[in-house]
Design a protein around this motif. Structure first.
Motif: not given
Length: 367
Positions: A215-240
């Motif tokens: 966020v401090g570098n302006g590369t996360r949480d922007n409404a314009d996704s082209s300014k962001n960089y990176g991914k976050v895990k979702e729907n992690v399997p129960e086995i993990d």
């Protein structure tokens, strides 16, 4: 077990460009030379410093043929140093109208060969890692690796003979959960007993994307996704999803005191966990169990798999806003406080402590 905190600022005195000279043996015809100077500073709190064992600089530049790798340099420090002790590093870069800079400190050894071979910023964004690779048998950060930290800045435009200065924040690539115990009420006694008192954290996870914007570098949480960089895990399997248990190795008890400076609230244990977004049905949210917690001279109390579902965030004006507990975010410390009084045990407050600015979250949880 509590790790010291650090808010590291990466000052990139960037970028001094100059034309190629015939006096330079490694000429790059038709390219513009530049110097990228990276300095690391901490926030002045000596109790919040992390040691740095290695630094990697990755630079991508935009060209008519597409985005290409410009720099990938891995520097191993002969001895661990704190941020303020590291000399500025100079990198050669070429002019571009859209430069992406990634700084990685203390990369896990399991990722080194992959990072050495990175050729695409898409591949770097998709890189996964297991945070157990950086933890020892006690669940603490391996000292020879150190805390992995990452900063990303993009959209830098550099022309020949131009000088720029870019400020970067680098953040830890893990989250931590701290569990505290607090005595409340006049005369209340609590503590922990060696071999008996335990804390279990349910639904920990270890798999995470490695590189994430800030966020401090302006590369996360922007409404314009082209300014962001990176991914976050979702729907992690129960086995993990994992459980981890801390059991007291020593014994201590303390009674509530109203005296100034009294330590009614004390840390029991800490757990590291990966960044991820929870499922909407609460099935993978963090839960806490505590057993054999002293409640007075002879009694004990505890809780079983109390799920943290709803939080109340307090804004800068002190106004509470109820919201679901939806994610674990890197570079945050989630502090859970269990309060023991004459009646029993309650978890009344969960605070989220960013390794930079502090945010408070209150959770009402009567047990």
């Amino acid at each position: 077990m509590r790790k010291k905190l650090l808010h590291i600022i990466c000052l990139a005195s960037m970028i001094l460009l100059f034309s190629c000279s015939g006096d330079v043996t490694d000429e790059l015809p038709a390219l513009t030379r530049a110097q990228l100077s990276i300095n690391l500073l901490n926030n002045g709190d000596v109790d919040q410093q992390e040691e740095i064992n290695s630094i990697r600089f990755i630079v991508f530049g935009s060209t008519p043929g597409g985005v290409r790798l410009d720099v990938n340099e891995h520097i191993l420090l002969s001895t661990p140093e704190t941020a303020t002790d590291i000399d500025a590093q100079l990198l050669k870069v070429t002019s571009s109208n859209d430069i992406l800079v990634v700084v990685i400190a203390n990369e896990p050894q399991s990722l080194t060969s992959k990072l050495d071979g990175i050729a695409s910023h898409w591949t770097l964004q998709d890189m996964l890692y297991d945070i157990s690779d950086i933890l020892n048998s006690d669940g603490q950060i391996i000292s020879t690796t150190g805390m992995p930290m990452i900063g990303v800045v993009r959209g830098i435009s550099i022309a020949p003979d131009e000088t720029q200065k870019v400020e970067m924040v680098i953040e830890r690539a893990v989250a931590r959960v701290d569990v505290f115990l607090e005595a409340i009420d006049g005369g209340a006694v609590t503590g922990y007993t060696a071999g008996s008192t335990s804390v279990t954290l349910h639904n920990l996870s270890h798999d995470s994307y490695f590189v994430m914007g800030n966020v401090g570098n302006g590369t996360r949480d922007n409404a314009d996704s082209s300014k962001n960089y990176g991914k976050v895990k979702e729907n992690v399997p129960e086995i993990d999803l994992l459980t981890d248990t801390w059991t007291a190795a020593t014994s201590d008890t303390w009674a509530y005191s109203s005296a100034t400076g009294a330590k009614n609230r004390r840390l029991l244990c800490s757990f590291y966990t990966a960044e991820r977004i929870f499922k909407s049905d609460y099935s993978d949210r963090l839960a806490v169990s505590m057993a054999y917690v002293p409640k007075g001279p002879s009694d004990v109390t505890g809780i079983t798999e109390k799920v943290i579902e709803t939080i109340t965030k307090v804004d800068d004006k002190g106004s509470p806003t109820a919201q679901p507990f939806t994610e674990i975010r890197r570079n945050n410390v989630y502090q859970i406080t269990a309060r023991v009084g004459k009646i029993g045990i309650q978890i009344l407050t969960v605070t989220v402590e960013d390794w930079g600015d502090r945010q408070d979250i209150d959770l009402d949880m009567d047990l």
